[in-house]
Design a protein around this motif. Structure first.
Motif, short mmCIF file in Angstrom:
data_model
loop_
_atom_site.label_atom_id
_atom_site.label_comp_id
_atom_site.label_asym_id
_atom_site.label_seq_id
_atom_site.Cartn_x
_atom_site.Cartn_y
_atom_site.Cartn_z
N LEU A 112 81.53 95.78 138.41
CA LEU A 112 82.93 95.24 138.88
C LEU A 112 82.66 94.56 140.32
N ASN A 113 83.13 93.46 140.12
CA ASN A 113 83.26 92.69 141.50
C ASN A 113 84.60 92.87 142.38
N GLU A 114 85.59 93.31 141.61
CA GLU A 114 86.84 93.39 142.25
C GLU A 114 87.06 94.79 142.59
N GLU A 115 88.10 94.98 143.48
CA GLU A 115 88.72 96.35 143.87
C GLU A 115 89.36 97.03 142.59
N LEU A 116 88.85 98.22 142.39
CA LEU A 116 89.67 99.00 141.24
C LEU A 116 90.39 100.12 141.85
N TYR A 117 91.88 100.20 141.36
CA TYR A 117 92.67 101.20 141.77
C TYR A 117 92.80 101.70 140.54
N ILE A 118 92.71 103.25 140.61
CA ILE A 118 92.93 104.19 139.40
C ILE A 118 94.25 104.77 139.91
N PHE A 119 95.35 104.88 139.23
CA PHE A 119 96.74 105.64 139.66
C PHE A 119 97.13 106.61 138.59
N ILE A 120 97.08 107.60 139.05
CA ILE A 120 97.33 108.80 138.11
C ILE A 120 98.64 109.40 138.38
N ASP A 121 99.66 109.21 137.86
CA ASP A 121 101.04 109.68 138.10
C ASP A 121 101.59 111.14 137.30
N ASP A 122 102.28 111.93 138.14
CA ASP A 122 103.05 113.02 137.42
C ASP A 122 101.95 113.86 137.22
N PHE A 123 100.72 114.13 138.36
CA PHE A 123 100.03 115.10 138.06
C PHE A 123 100.15 116.57 137.88
N HIS A 124 101.44 116.82 138.50
CA HIS A 124 101.88 118.38 138.63
C HIS A 124 102.40 118.84 137.06
N LEU A 125 102.20 117.89 136.23
CA LEU A 125 102.53 118.36 134.65
C LEU A 125 101.11 118.85 134.22
N MET A 126 100.13 118.85 134.93
CA MET A 126 98.61 119.10 134.47
C MET A 126 98.33 120.49 135.00
N LYS A 127 98.45 121.47 134.54
CA LYS A 127 98.02 122.69 134.98
C LYS A 127 96.57 123.36 134.92
N ASP A 128 95.82 122.38 134.03
CA ASP A 128 94.32 122.95 133.94
C ASP A 128 93.63 122.59 135.01
N ALA A 129 92.81 123.55 135.67
CA ALA A 129 92.16 123.26 136.78
C ALA A 129 90.92 122.40 136.43
N SER A 130 90.40 122.34 135.48
CA SER A 130 89.13 121.59 135.19
C SER A 130 89.66 120.12 135.28
N ALA A 131 90.90 119.51 135.14
CA ALA A 131 91.18 118.39 135.21
C ALA A 131 91.18 117.88 136.73
N VAL A 132 91.58 118.82 137.67
CA VAL A 132 91.05 118.54 139.29
C VAL A 132 89.80 118.51 139.64
N SER A 133 89.13 119.32 138.83
CA SER A 133 87.66 119.50 139.13
C SER A 133 86.95 117.85 138.74
N PHE A 134 87.58 117.40 137.44
CA PHE A 134 87.01 116.32 137.02
C PHE A 134 87.42 114.98 137.92
N ILE A 135 88.79 115.03 138.41
CA ILE A 135 89.16 114.06 139.22
C ILE A 135 88.16 113.91 140.69
N CYS A 136 88.23 115.26 141.19
CA CYS A 136 87.35 115.38 142.48
C CYS A 136 86.11 115.03 142.26
N SER A 137 85.51 115.34 141.29
CA SER A 137 83.81 114.83 141.00
C SER A 137 83.82 113.43 140.93
N LEU A 138 84.88 112.88 140.19
CA LEU A 138 84.71 111.11 140.03
C LEU A 138 84.86 110.74 141.37
N ALA A 139 85.80 111.19 142.19
CA ALA A 139 86.16 110.52 143.59
C ALA A 139 85.07 110.87 144.38
N TYR A 140 84.09 111.97 144.44
CA TYR A 140 82.98 112.29 145.13
C TYR A 140 81.96 110.99 145.04
#
Length: 332
Positions: A112-140
């Motif tokens: 990608l040559n552009e800036e990429l913004y990934i917006f995840i909305d209403d994350f409070h509805l996702m209760k599975d901790a593995s989803a948090v781990s995935f997003i954090c691993s990606l962000a790292y």
């Protein structure tokens, strides 16, 4: 003096909030955490809609439940715009699979040559901790041109993750989103409403800066000439301001579509059996900030309006409910 045109659908983002939003482009990971009705989604959408399309790309992921299969399907569908091969991957439920997937995604990001913004909305509805781990691993592991934004009603990052991210984490809270005396006055004027000092002070007291409460009080003021009562429940306020004042046709539409998480005009026509659904939606969206037209052209009810409209659906008799459920089944 000419009479001001009143429009409560005016989008107002305070200068304080704009300053917080500008920091998104300087940070790998932004979390927006505040109770419902503070304008989290409105603020983020205002920011990313204002980005230059030629220099920036946006991926939006909406969470509708705590279902991991639905979450993963939403992620894959969203990322297909930059990576068709992601469809072959299963949900990364453990560290090893997360590492493999993220390495693959990094190769797509690097192109990608552009800036990429990934917006995840209403994350409070996702209760599975593995989803948090995935997003954090990606962000790292993101390159500098990728920015993740997650909006939630609840805090979802463990303290250890907050420390790990350090300066690469930007936190936007209810304190940033809530409106002060001056900002409420500016918003009212932008909506075409001039308030006396006494009225403004009452509005500040009633709302405590909560955007939805400001909106509903101003709507009540326009309709009835007075603010809501101190002890009004927010859902009662929505019922009074948005449901009870609606026409019978609008109520039927709201009740029947309250089952859907989001819907197109085509779907609305099919479910409500109303050929005027497109005009109805246009009219209702113009006067009701709790109905939003999304970037994919679908429509969505705010959670609070959806809750109240669903109570209306529950008032249908069993035959009416069964017919509505049958139409949903046939549509899908």
């Amino acid at each position: 003096m000419p009479k001001l045109k009143r429009s409560l659908n005016t989008i107002y983002i305070s200068e304080r909030m704009q300053e917080q939003l500008r920091r998104i482009s300087q940070t790998a990971f932004t979390v927006v955490v505040a109770p419902m009705g503070y304008g989290k989604s409105t603020a983020i959408n205002w920011y990313i809609n204002g980005l230059d399309d030629k220099k920036n790309k946006v991926i939006r992921i909406n969470i509708y439940s705590d279902s991991i299969p639905l979450f993963w399907n939403s992620v894959k569908n969203a990322f297909k715009v930059i990576d068709n091969e992601i469809d072959a991957f299963q949900y990364p439920s453990d560290m090893e699979s997360r590492i493999i997937l993220i390495e693959h995604m990094r190769s797509a990001f690097d192109k990608l040559n552009e800036e990429l913004y990934i917006f995840i909305d209403d994350f409070h509805l996702m209760k599975d901790a593995s989803a948090v781990s995935f997003i954090c691993s990606l962000a790292y592991s993101l390159p500098e041109n990728i920015h993740i934004i997650v909006a939630s009603r609840d805090r979802f990052l463990p303290a250890g993750e907050v420390m790990h991210f350090g300066k690469n984490l930007h936190k936007i809270t209810a304190e940033h989103l809530k409106l002060n005396y001056t900002e409420i006055n500016i918003y009212a004027k932008n909506c075409g409403i001039n308030l006396e000092n006494e009225q403004l002070e009452r509005l500040v007291k009633l709302s405590e800066g909560w955007f939805s409460a400001v909106y509903l009080n101003l709507r009540s003021y326009i309709q009835y000439g007075e603010m809501l009562e101190d002890n009004d429940d927010i859902y009662e306020s929505i019922m009074a301001a948005l449901i009870e004042t609606a026409s019978d046709e609008e109520k039927q539409f709201l009740f029947k579509m309250s089952i859907a998480d989001e819907f197109s005009v085509k779907m609305a026509k099919f479910i409500t059996e109303n050929d005027k659904s497109e005009n109805l939606l246009k009219s209702m969206t113009e006067k009701n900030a709790f109905i939003t037209r999304m970037p994919n052209k679908n429509y969505r009810f705010h959670h609070m309006l959806k809750h109240c409209a669903n109570e209306g659906f529950d008032s249908f008799n069993e035959e009416e409910k069964k017919k509505c459920y049958t139409l949903y089944g046939k549509y899908y």
